[in-house]
Scaffold this motif. Structure first.
Motif, PDB file in Angstrom:
ATOM      1  N   TYR A 122       0.853  -1.180   0.000  1.00  0.00           N
ATOM      2  CA  TYR A 122       0.000   0.000   0.000  1.00  0.00           C
ATOM      3  C   TYR A 122       0.892   1.233   0.000  1.00  0.00           C
ATOM      4  CZ  TYR A 122       0.683   0.721   5.095  1.00  0.00           C
ATOM      5  OH  TYR A 122       1.212   0.951   6.339  1.00  0.00           O
ATOM      6  N   GLY A 123       0.281   2.378  -0.296  1.00  0.00           N
ATOM      7  CA  GLY A 123       1.043   3.604  -0.422  1.00  0.00           C
ATOM      8  C   GLY A 123       0.952   4.136  -1.846  1.00  0.00           C
ATOM      9  N   PRO A 124       1.653   5.223  -2.160  1.00  0.00           N
ATOM     10  CA  PRO A 124       1.570   5.861  -3.468  1.00  0.00           C
ATOM     11  C   PRO A 124       1.868   4.916  -4.626  1.00  0.00           C
ATOM     12  CG  PRO A 124       2.759   7.256  -1.933  1.00  0.00           C
ATOM     13  CD  PRO A 124       2.549   5.940  -1.239  1.00  0.00           C
ATOM     14  N   ALA A 125       1.061   5.005  -5.671  1.00  0.00           N
ATOM     15  CA  ALA A 125       1.222   4.280  -6.937  1.00  0.00           C
ATOM     16  C   ALA A 125       0.886   2.791  -6.847  1.00  0.00           C
ATOM     17  CB  ALA A 125       2.631   4.463  -7.505  1.00  0.00           C
ATOM     18  N   THR A 126       0.446   2.319  -5.678  1.00  0.00           N
ATOM     19  CA  THR A 126       0.007   0.933  -5.554  1.00  0.00           C
ATOM     20  C   THR A 126      -1.493   0.846  -5.824  1.00  0.00           C
ATOM     21  OG1 THR A 126      -0.589   1.053  -3.198  1.00  0.00           O
ATOM     22  CG2 THR A 126       1.731   0.610  -3.731  1.00  0.00           C
ATOM     23  N   TRP A 127      -2.019  -0.381  -5.864  1.00  0.00           N
ATOM     24  CA  TRP A 127      -3.463  -0.549  -6.026  1.00  0.00           C
ATOM     25  C   TRP A 127      -4.235   0.095  -4.878  1.00  0.00           C
ATOM     26  CZ3 TRP A 127      -4.348  -6.296  -7.935  1.00  0.00           C
ATOM     27  CH2 TRP A 127      -3.898  -6.388  -9.264  1.00  0.00           C
ATOM     28  N   PHE A 128      -3.575   0.203  -3.712  1.00  0.00           N
ATOM     29  CA  PHE A 128      -4.206   0.819  -2.546  1.00  0.00           C
ATOM     30  C   PHE A 128      -3.973   2.326  -2.489  1.00  0.00           C
ATOM     31  CE2 PHE A 128      -4.701  -3.501  -1.324  1.00  0.00           C
ATOM     32  CZ  PHE A 128      -5.639  -3.556  -0.305  1.00  0.00           C
ATOM     33  N   GLY A 129      -3.240   2.865  -3.462  1.00  0.00           N
ATOM     34  CA  GLY A 129      -3.043   4.307  -3.515  1.00  0.00           C
ATOM     35  C   GLY A 129      -4.363   5.018  -3.752  1.00  0.00           C
ATOM     36  N   LYS A 130      -4.380   6.336  -3.544  1.00  0.00           N
ATOM     37  CA  LYS A 130      -5.638   7.095  -3.610  1.00  0.00           C
ATOM     38  C   LYS A 130      -6.391   6.891  -4.915  1.00  0.00           C
ATOM     39  CE  LYS A 130      -4.662  10.800  -0.319  1.00  0.00           C
ATOM     40  NZ  LYS A 130      -4.464  12.255  -0.134  1.00  0.00           N
ATOM     41  N   ASN A 131      -5.654   6.714  -6.012  1.00  0.00           N
ATOM     42  CA  ASN A 131      -6.302   6.529  -7.313  1.00  0.00           C
ATOM     43  C   ASN A 131      -6.128   5.106  -7.842  1.00  0.00           C
ATOM     44  OD1 ASN A 131      -7.131   9.316  -7.620  1.00  0.00           O
ATOM     45  ND2 ASN A 131      -4.970   9.796  -7.933  1.00  0.00           N
ATOM     46  N   GLY A 132      -5.734   4.195  -6.956  1.00  0.00           N
ATOM     47  CA  GLY A 132      -5.511   2.818  -7.361  1.00  0.00           C
ATOM     48  C   GLY A 132      -6.799   2.033  -7.543  1.00  0.00           C
ATOM     49  N   LEU A 138     -10.033   6.924   3.148  1.00  0.00           N
ATOM     50  CA  LEU A 138     -10.355   7.348   1.789  1.00  0.00           C
ATOM     51  C   LEU A 138     -11.583   8.262   1.736  1.00  0.00           C
ATOM     52  CD1 LEU A 138      -9.978   4.001  -0.235  1.00  0.00           C
ATOM     53  CD2 LEU A 138      -8.380   5.936  -0.202  1.00  0.00           C
ATOM     54  N   GLY A 139     -12.368   8.254   2.805  1.00  0.00           N
ATOM     55  CA  GLY A 139     -13.634   8.961   2.776  1.00  0.00           C
ATOM     56  C   GLY A 139     -14.690   8.173   2.028  1.00  0.00           C
ATOM     57  N   ALA A 140     -14.526   6.851   2.017  1.00  0.00           N
ATOM     58  CA  ALA A 140     -15.440   5.955   1.311  1.00  0.00           C
ATOM     59  C   ALA A 140     -16.578   5.513   2.228  1.00  0.00           C
ATOM     60  CB  ALA A 140     -14.671   4.719   0.816  1.00  0.00           C
ATOM     61  N   PRO A 141     -17.667   4.998   1.651  1.00  0.00           N
ATOM     62  CA  PRO A 141     -18.758   4.476   2.473  1.00  0.00           C
ATOM     63  C   PRO A 141     -18.285   3.310   3.345  1.00  0.00           C
ATOM     64  CG  PRO A 141     -19.431   4.711   0.174  1.00  0.00           C
ATOM     65  CD  PRO A 141     -17.949   4.901   0.213  1.00  0.00           C
ATOM     66  N   VAL A 142     -18.992   3.079   4.439  1.00  0.00           N
ATOM     67  CA  VAL A 142     -18.675   1.939   5.310  1.00  0.00           C
ATOM     68  C   VAL A 142     -18.886   0.649   4.503  1.00  0.00           C
ATOM     69  CG1 VAL A 142     -19.314   0.691   7.397  1.00  0.00           C
ATOM     70  CG2 VAL A 142     -19.338   3.194   7.378  1.00  0.00           C
ATOM     71  N   PRO A 143     -17.897  -0.242   4.449  1.00  0.00           N
ATOM     72  CA  PRO A 143     -18.035  -1.448   3.632  1.00  0.00           C
ATOM     73  C   PRO A 143     -19.031  -2.444   4.226  1.00  0.00           C
ATOM     74  CG  PRO A 143     -15.990  -1.504   4.879  1.00  0.00           C
ATOM     75  CD  PRO A 143     -16.575  -0.142   5.084  1.00  0.00           C
ATOM     76  N   ASP A 144     -19.653  -3.207   3.352  1.00  0.00           N
ATOM     77  CA  ASP A 144     -20.520  -4.287   3.795  1.00  0.00           C
ATOM     78  C   ASP A 144     -19.673  -5.409   4.381  1.00  0.00           C
ATOM     79  OD1 ASP A 144     -22.785  -2.977   2.862  1.00  0.00           O
ATOM     80  OD2 ASP A 144     -22.592  -3.846   0.858  1.00  0.00           O
ATOM     81  N   ILE A 145     -20.254  -6.151   5.334  1.00  0.00           N
ATOM     82  CA  ILE A 145     -19.542  -7.268   5.972  1.00  0.00           C
ATOM     83  C   ILE A 145     -20.063  -8.592   5.428  1.00  0.00           C
ATOM     84  CG2 ILE A 145     -19.153  -8.488   8.154  1.00  0.00           C
ATOM     85  CD1 ILE A 145     -19.160  -5.774   9.545  1.00  0.00           C
ATOM     86  N   GLN A 146     -19.112  -9.453   5.097  1.00  0.00           N
ATOM     87  CA  GLN A 146     -19.434 -10.801   4.621  1.00  0.00           C
ATOM     88  C   GLN A 146     -18.564 -11.772   5.410  1.00  0.00           C
ATOM     89  OE1 GLN A 146     -19.990 -11.265   0.319  1.00  0.00           O
ATOM     90  NE2 GLN A 146     -18.747 -13.121   0.405  1.00  0.00           N
ATOM     91  N   PRO A 147     -19.084 -12.333   6.507  1.00  0.00           N
ATOM     92  CA  PRO A 147     -18.248 -13.099   7.453  1.00  0.00           C
ATOM     93  C   PRO A 147     -17.812 -14.471   6.927  1.00  0.00           C
ATOM     94  CG  PRO A 147     -20.530 -13.217   8.104  1.00  0.00           C
ATOM     95  CD  PRO A 147     -20.487 -12.268   6.927  1.00  0.00           C
ATOM     96  N   GLU A 148     -16.856 -14.439   6.011  1.00  0.00           N
ATOM     97  CA  GLU A 148     -16.286 -15.688   5.499  1.00  0.00           C
ATOM     98  C   GLU A 148     -14.818 -15.436   5.209  1.00  0.00           C
ATOM     99  OE1 GLU A 148     -17.279 -15.220   0.763  1.00  0.00           O
ATOM    100  OE2 GLU A 148     -18.759 -16.227   2.012  1.00  0.00           O
ATOM    101  N   ALA A 149     -14.085 -16.480   4.833  1.00  0.00           N
ATOM    102  CA  ALA A 149     -12.665 -16.339   4.545  1.00  0.00           C
ATOM    103  C   ALA A 149     -12.175 -17.539   3.762  1.00  0.00           C
ATOM    104  CB  ALA A 149     -11.862 -16.198   5.834  1.00  0.00           C
TER     105      ALA A 149
END
Length: 285
Positions: free
Chosen positions: A167-177, A239-250
């Motif tokens: 995570y961090g700049p230019a990764t998929w987790f970056g602000k525009n990733g 990110l200021g994104a909506p609260v994610p839905d929970i799906q209790p599995e793995a």
């Protein structure tokens, strides 16, 4: 030292090159794209344009350069294709290792991943077996990792860095990733699957330090493996994104990894010890 960096324009490579140059090394950065030449040379490194799938070209280049160390940071992630990424790990690594052997390179440092371990309920260590019995499509990724690591071990001195999720700049987790966009659109659910993260700056620093590390395999992850139900809401909030839905599995292989070996045996330290604070510190910049 003379250091050849394959994948010099990637998210880790672009941070690693200036550190290598500042440390006094003679650095040659390889990229396929002419448009990346300027960014590479701005760091003080030299540029070589080459395609790792062109075996003869790679053999010739390394024979001419004769580096002391090869750093393998090659990936194919821009299209999100696991098969293309596996191809570069299999065919690309094979060409790079054979070229390094011909040029009598004594050390190689290579990028691998920390989520290729077999299923389990505790964070995986480097002694944990890889998930060789995985079914498709995960098997494609595992086969690529196995091939890469086996090839790299043919070089007398080798360091395999099993990175966590970057995570961090230019990764998929970056602000525009890609991941950030999906979280903004509530396309990713929070599950009980465990992930291990590592900030891209810590990942690049590990590659630099690995020049002095002994031969071996190291999990390059932060201190806190986290369940999706824990880390995803924190990431979404930053990110200021909506609260994610929970799906209790793995998935059974979503277990995270331990950095005990790198930290306690080698003395590796992290600038971002946990995603819990790292997300906010990284994206508030």
């Amino acid at each position: 030292m003379k250091i050849f960096v394959a994948g010099a324009s990637g998210v880790i490579g672009r941070l690693l090159l200036p550190q290598l140059v500042q440390a006094g090394h003679d650095v040659i950065g390889m990229t396929r794209k002419e448009e990346q030449r300027g960014a590479i040379e701005k760091t003080g490194a030299k540029t070589i344009l080459a395609d790792v799938f062109d075996r003869e070209q790679i053999m010739k280049i390394l024979d001419e350069v004769k580096p002391d160390v090869v750093i393998h940071q090659l990936t194919s992630l821009s299209q999100g294709s696991s098969s293309e990424n596996a191809r570069i790990r299999i065919e690309g690594t094979r060409n790079l290792v054979d070229a390094a052997k011909q040029a009598q390179v004594q050390k190689i440092i290579a990028q691998s991943i920390s989520w290729a371990y077999e299923p389990g309920t505790t964070p995986a260590t480097e002694e944990t077996a890889l998930d060789i019995h995985a079914s498709m499509p995960r098997k494609t990724t595992i086969n690529g990792v196995l091939s890469l690591e086996e090839a790299v071990k043919e070089i007398p001195e080798h360091v395999i860095l099993r990175y966590g999720t970057l995570y961090g700049p230019a990764t998929w987790f970056g602000k525009n990733g890609d991941t950030a966009k999906k979280v903004m659109n509530q396309e990713i659910k929070a599950t009980n699957g465990v992930s291990s993260f590592v900030h891209v700056e810590d990942a690049a620093n590990a590659a630099l330090l690995a020049l002095e590390w002994p031969t071996g395999t190291y999990n390059i992850v932060d201190d806190e493996p986290g369940k999706g139900i824990d880390w995803l809401p924190v990431y979404a909030q930053v990110l200021g994104a909506p609260v994610p839905d929970i799906q209790p599995e793995a998935n059974s292989w979503e277990r995270g990894a331990s950095n005990h070996k790198a930290k306690n045996e080698i003395g590796w330290t992290l600038k971002y010890p946990t995603w819990r604070t790292g997300f906010s510190k990284s994206y508030s910049k």
